[in-house]
Design an enzyme around this catalytic site. Sequence first.
Site, PDB file in Angstrom:
ATOM      1  N   LYS A 111      -3.861 -64.231 -24.903  1.00 24.50           N
ATOM      2  CA  LYS A 111      -3.215 -64.653 -26.383  1.00 24.50           C
ATOM      3  C   LYS A 111      -2.044 -65.237 -25.967  1.00 24.50           C
ATOM      4  O   LYS A 111      -1.828 -66.157 -26.846  1.00 24.50           O
ATOM      5  CB  LYS A 111      -2.434 -62.982 -26.820  1.00 24.50           C
ATOM      6  N   LYS A 194     -17.284 -63.270 -26.453  1.00 22.53           N
ATOM      7  CA  LYS A 194     -17.131 -62.098 -26.952  1.00 22.53           C
ATOM      8  C   LYS A 194     -16.844 -62.273 -28.710  1.00 22.53           C
ATOM      9  O   LYS A 194     -16.020 -63.064 -29.152  1.00 22.53           O
ATOM     10  CB  LYS A 194     -15.307 -61.355 -26.576  1.00 22.53           C
ATOM     11  N   LYS A 197     -12.788 -60.175 -34.407  1.00 18.16           N
ATOM     12  CA  LYS A 197     -12.873 -60.301 -35.771  1.00 18.16           C
ATOM     13  C   LYS A 197     -11.949 -61.509 -35.989  1.00 18.16           C
ATOM     14  O   LYS A 197     -12.205 -62.021 -37.229  1.00 18.16           O
ATOM     15  CB  LYS A 197     -11.708 -59.051 -36.120  1.00 18.16           C
TER      16      LYS A 197
HETATM   17  P1  ATP Z   1      -9.167 -58.917 -32.729  1.00 18.07           P
HETATM   18  O1  ATP Z   1     -10.110 -60.298 -32.503  1.00 18.07           O
HETATM   19  O2  ATP Z   1      -8.404 -59.293 -33.816  1.00 18.07           O
HETATM   20  O3  ATP Z   1      -8.630 -58.457 -31.278  1.00 18.07           O
HETATM   21  P2  ATP Z   1     -11.351 -57.377 -32.311  1.00 18.07           P
HETATM   22  O4  ATP Z   1     -12.905 -57.925 -32.983  1.00 18.07           O
HETATM   23  O5  ATP Z   1     -11.195 -57.556 -30.789  1.00 18.07           O
HETATM   24  O6  ATP Z   1     -10.560 -58.180 -32.991  1.00 18.07           O
HETATM   25  P3  ATP Z   1     -10.175 -54.771 -32.027  1.00 18.07           P
HETATM   26  O7  ATP Z   1      -9.630 -54.182 -33.097  1.00 18.07           O
HETATM   27  O8  ATP Z   1      -9.450 -55.519 -31.079  1.00 18.07           O
HETATM   28  O9  ATP Z   1     -11.398 -55.727 -32.491  1.00 18.07           O
HETATM   29  O10 ATP Z   1     -10.977 -53.822 -31.108  1.00 18.07           O
HETATM   30  C1  ATP Z   1     -11.566 -52.553 -31.739  1.00 18.07           C
HETATM   31  C2  ATP Z   1     -12.507 -51.845 -30.949  1.00 18.07           C
HETATM   32  O11 ATP Z   1     -13.776 -52.724 -30.955  1.00 18.07           O
HETATM   33  C3  ATP Z   1     -12.214 -51.810 -29.514  1.00 18.07           C
HETATM   34  O12 ATP Z   1     -12.533 -50.715 -28.906  1.00 18.07           O
HETATM   35  C4  ATP Z   1     -12.773 -52.994 -28.848  1.00 18.07           C
HETATM   36  O13 ATP Z   1     -13.136 -52.592 -27.329  1.00 18.07           O
HETATM   37  C5  ATP Z   1     -14.129 -52.859 -29.557  1.00 18.07           C
HETATM   38  N1  ATP Z   1     -14.687 -54.426 -29.420  1.00 18.07           N
HETATM   39  C6  ATP Z   1     -14.150 -55.372 -30.043  1.00 18.07           C
HETATM   40  N2  ATP Z   1     -14.789 -56.565 -29.854  1.00 18.07           N
HETATM   41  C7  ATP Z   1     -15.958 -56.068 -28.900  1.00 18.07           C
HETATM   42  C8  ATP Z   1     -17.135 -56.674 -28.472  1.00 18.07           C
HETATM   43  N3  ATP Z   1     -17.492 -57.843 -28.672  1.00 18.07           N
HETATM   44  N4  ATP Z   1     -18.087 -55.856 -27.947  1.00 18.07           N
HETATM   45  C9  ATP Z   1     -17.806 -54.482 -27.664  1.00 18.07           C
HETATM   46  N5  ATP Z   1     -16.671 -53.924 -28.245  1.00 18.07           N
HETATM   47  C10 ATP Z   1     -15.858 -54.706 -28.920  1.00 18.07           C
HETATM   48 MG    MG Z   2      -9.398 -57.245 -29.786  1.00 16.68          MG
END
Ligand code: ATP
Ligand code: MG
Length: 331
Positions: A111, A194, A197
Amino acid sequence: MEIVVSGIRPTGNLHLGNYFGALSNFLKMQQTHHCFFFIADYHSLTTHPTPSDLHGNVKQVLVEYLAAGIDPEKATLYIQSDLPETAELYLLLNMNAYMGELERVTTFKEKARKQAENVNAGLLTYPSLMAADIIIHKAHKVPVGKDQEQHLELTRTFARRFNRMYNHEFFPEPTAFNFGAELIKIPGLDGSGKMGKSEGEGNAIFLADDPKIIRKKVMRAVTDAGPTTPNQPMTEAVAILFSLMRTMSKPETVDHFLNEYNACTIRYGDLKKQLAEDIVNFTAPIRERIHELAADEKYLSKVATMGAEKAHESAGKTISEVREIIGFRKF
Ligand code: ATP
Ligand code: MG
């Protein structure tokens, strides 16, 4: 009964990675465990410091949590900022969290590279806020995706350190949990490693996407020129499609396309069409509930109020014991 905590940041709509990495496990665990699920709105400020519609983002995640099947009567579903006890524990944990260990965290380094103009203290102390979220309820298990493994390791370090420093076996050491299996990482469709969001266009498939969008995103995913020799190792792009197919489709479907791949007869267009239909079928009922719930402000407010009350009960008890252990006393 074992205690479970997990959260999601309101930084965008929930996607298949959130679902298969974390949510699907919550859904099973709410039947058998004492579960706390929260919406990490404090945490979202580390990367989105001035959100244009914070409340709207929180509402969207609340709706999607409910649409996916979280039962607010069984589990405690709450909003992180409704629980200031978390912020107090975060402050206390930060007093015993060290720069060196925080700077070594991979997600911090990533980040910091990505938003070099805003390497804020919240970003650095993301793991101590996350630890506070988890241990405020004295949790044992945390259903998360693979990207959170290192954060969980630090949570255990902070819990252990607290117990040792104040000479009290107080916090359990929580573990990342996926029913005994490896933690999951769903790749992004854009080949960026990965699904996330807050990644760019075309990376993620969201639970709320309508069928047309899902088909378009899947059909646009990168492939290669196709295998030319039997059992050829897969390129990253094709491996991503198969990996998504393994989570979304029937085992027979995966086998069918794998056999075709290995025999060099595969047509990626057919594979993508099938994958898109399987995703559409899976998400359709969730999408329908999202629309219904989003219109029901009264119900959402009831859920959030009830969640905050239940969460206060648990967190209030922990924080007053923590104050006692550290030595804060009333005059
Ligand atoms: P951001 O991009 O804003 O960090 P994010 O998609 O990574 O969003 P988070 O809110 O950080 O989502 O994570 C929420 C949950 O979803 C966590 O338990 C994280 O481990 C899981 N998660 C997020 N992305 C993945 C992925 N690609 N595969 C499996 N688990 C995921
Ligand atoms: Mg995340």
